[in-house]
Enzyme design. Structure first.
Site, PDB file in Angstrom:
ATOM      1  N   HIS A 323       0.873  -1.245   0.048  1.00 37.08           N
ATOM      2  CA  HIS A 323       0.142   0.092   0.095  1.00 37.08           C
ATOM      3  C   HIS A 323       0.849   1.189   0.000  1.00 37.08           C
ATOM      4  O   HIS A 323       2.008   1.221  -0.021  1.00 37.08           O
ATOM      5  CB  HIS A 323      -0.934   0.064   1.318  1.00 37.08           C
ATOM      6  CG  HIS A 323      -1.995  -0.930   1.342  1.00 37.08           C
ATOM      7  ND1 HIS A 323      -3.198  -0.692   0.834  1.00 37.08           N
ATOM      8  CD2 HIS A 323      -1.997  -2.379   1.542  1.00 37.08           C
ATOM      9  CE1 HIS A 323      -4.184  -1.594   0.954  1.00 37.08           C
ATOM     10  NE2 HIS A 323      -3.237  -2.696   1.441  1.00 37.08           N
ATOM     11  N   GLU A 396       3.248   0.101   4.068  1.00 36.93           N
ATOM     12  CA  GLU A 396       2.902   1.250   3.531  1.00 36.93           C
ATOM     13  C   GLU A 396       4.238   1.905   2.909  1.00 36.93           C
ATOM     14  O   GLU A 396       4.989   2.187   3.992  1.00 36.93           O
ATOM     15  CB  GLU A 396       2.268   1.888   4.746  1.00 36.93           C
ATOM     16  CG  GLU A 396       0.784   1.505   5.178  1.00 36.93           C
ATOM     17  CD  GLU A 396      -0.297   1.690   4.226  1.00 36.93           C
ATOM     18  OE1 GLU A 396      -0.013   2.526   3.517  1.00 36.93           O
ATOM     19  OE2 GLU A 396      -1.425   1.497   4.725  1.00 36.93           O
TER      20      GLU A 396
END
Length: 449
Positions: A323, A396
């Site tokens: 992500h 992330e």
């Protein structure tokens, strides 16, 4: 674990954002966002979401309460967060007593002397791959390296785009008794850097096989699966107008609502909708869908993963879901604040945490349990572990903040920020035959230990 919040950056971030803030919420202009896919229906989204800085939330409980308004939390600091929200959701956040300011809009395509073709990235972003460009690159790699790379169409998106699973292994046409590792990308439409991460891995593994000893050993002893694009419809929609739309969800209509899309990473069939970590409102950024695994893309990938259960044993032992943004390494659970309990023993938690910290030490990300940030339910990592017993992580990626590019960093960062995760990926692969080796308990948990 305790939260690893980057409080030292908060003052500088607030000063930067104060200089860059756009008009107040009341001045935000509603935008029409017609669907741009091959099977678009009549349902349309009346307003595109925007990002806001919210000053005030300082604990994960406060952040969970904030998320309950239907916003997505994009970035966390000691006493502030960055969210994506509609105007109505932003006003609901303000009613919680927080200070909220709208951030500048996403980049817009520069004027061009010719009429731009649909679904292209704006200037400064053209080295990102569209769905068609990524598919062509993948096909070229498969044709060039047929002995170690194969492609499967495992299903289609809501708008009919193929969802691909790429397999990397020495004997790629055979299903051998080897540990399998899964890498997934692009659940959220605006997170285009994650597709580049998947393409980087495909290129790195194929080009270095036979010359890089670690990569060669991994392809000789592992079966590596890469699903490079879980949300192609949303990704194409995000770039279709020449202006980034800050779109998060898929493009599935919701009956009885003008709001389009389901948040794929709240739709997985484990603890779905259980714990205040998603929204039941179709207009929410974190809408969990009408039912668990109601999104076709989640159904496809769920079926694929379940299909790797052979003879009652799940062959996939470890996974990373990529992500953006915030530079974090996260592990389950997201639905509970507890480190251990139902579904997570101390040894399992310690294995997750130790390996997560090990990987984070290689890329400079912050390692923490997902719920240290705020509660989420129906996420892929919780499902992969809770339902399939796969040691699953979320990365992330770059950047660390809105001020450094947020969801839309320029394409010049692609080489550095994808290769930045090379060592972490290799360490996961090297541990995949017995993940409990991370805590020195391979003899207790692994037959070959």
């Amino acid at each position: 674990m305790r939260p690893h919040l980057r409080g030292g950056r908060t003052t500088a971030l607030a000063a930067l954002l104060s200089l860059a803030l756009a008009a107040p919420i009341a001045a935000a202009q509603a935008q029409t966002a017609p669907s741009a896919g091959p099977a678009a229906g009549p349902t349309q989204q009346a307003e595109l979401p925007r990002q806001y800085e919210v000053t005030g939330p300082a604990t994960r409980t406060e952040r969970t309460t904030l998320a309950a308004t239907g916003v997505s939390i994009d970035e966390v600091h000691a006493r502030s967060v960055v969210i994506t929200a509609t105007r109505a959701q932003a006003m609901a956040v303000r009613k919680l007593g927080h200070t909220i300011r709208q951030l500048p809009a996403p980049p817009t395509a520069a004027p061009a002397p010719h009429k731009p073709r649909g679904r292209e990235f704006p200037a400064g972003y053209t080295n990102y791959h569209t769905y068609d460009e990524a598919t062509k690159e993948i096909d070229a790699l498969v044709a060039k390296h047929p002995g170690i790379l194969s492609k499967q169409v495992i299903g289609t998106s809501h708008e009919g785009r193929n969802l691909l699973a790429l397999k990397l292994s020495k004997n790629v046409t055979k299903d051998e008794q080897e540990p399998e590792v899964l890498f997934t990308a692009h659940q959220h439409a605006r997170e285009h850097l994650t597709v580049e991460m998947a393409l980087y891995l495909l290129n790195e593994f194929t080009s270095k096989y036979g010359s890089d000893s670690r990569i060669t050993k991994m392809l000789d002893s592992r079966e590596i699966w890469i699903i490079p694009d879980l949300n192609p419809d949303g990704g194409e929609y995000d770039i279709a107008s020449g202006t980034f739309r800050s779109w998060r969800k898929n493009r599935q209509p919701n009956g009885g609502s003008r709001a389009v899309g389901t948040d794929l990473n709240r739709n997985w069939d484990f603890k779905w909708g259980c714990c205040g970590g998603s929204s039941s409102s179709p207009s929410s950024e974190t809408y969990r869908g009408a039912s668990a695994a109601s999104a076709p893309e989640v159904q496809v990938v769920s079926k694929f993963v379940q299909g790797r259960n052979v003879g009652g044993k799940q062959q996939i032992t470890a996974a990373i879901d990529f992500h953006t943004y915030s530079e974090l390494v996260l592990w389950p659970f997201g639905f509970t604040n507890d480190d251990t309990g139902d579904g997570m023993t101390k040894d399992e938690h310690d294995t997750f945490a130790t390996l997560g910290k090990n990987m984070a030490a290689t890329n400079g990300y912050t390692p923490e349990q997902s719920s240290d940030l705020y509660i989420t339910d129906g996420s892929i990592d919780d499902w992969l572990w809770g339902a399939q017993r796969i040691f699953a992580y979320t990365f992330e990626m770059y950047p660390s903040s809105f001020g450094s590019g947020g969801f839309y960093p320029k394409d010049s960062v692609i080489p550095k920020e994808t290769s930045r995760n090379r060592e972490a990926v290799l360490r996961l692969l090297e541990t995949a035959d017995c993940v409990y080796r991370a805590i020195g308990k391979e003899g207790q948990y692994c037959k070959s230990g």
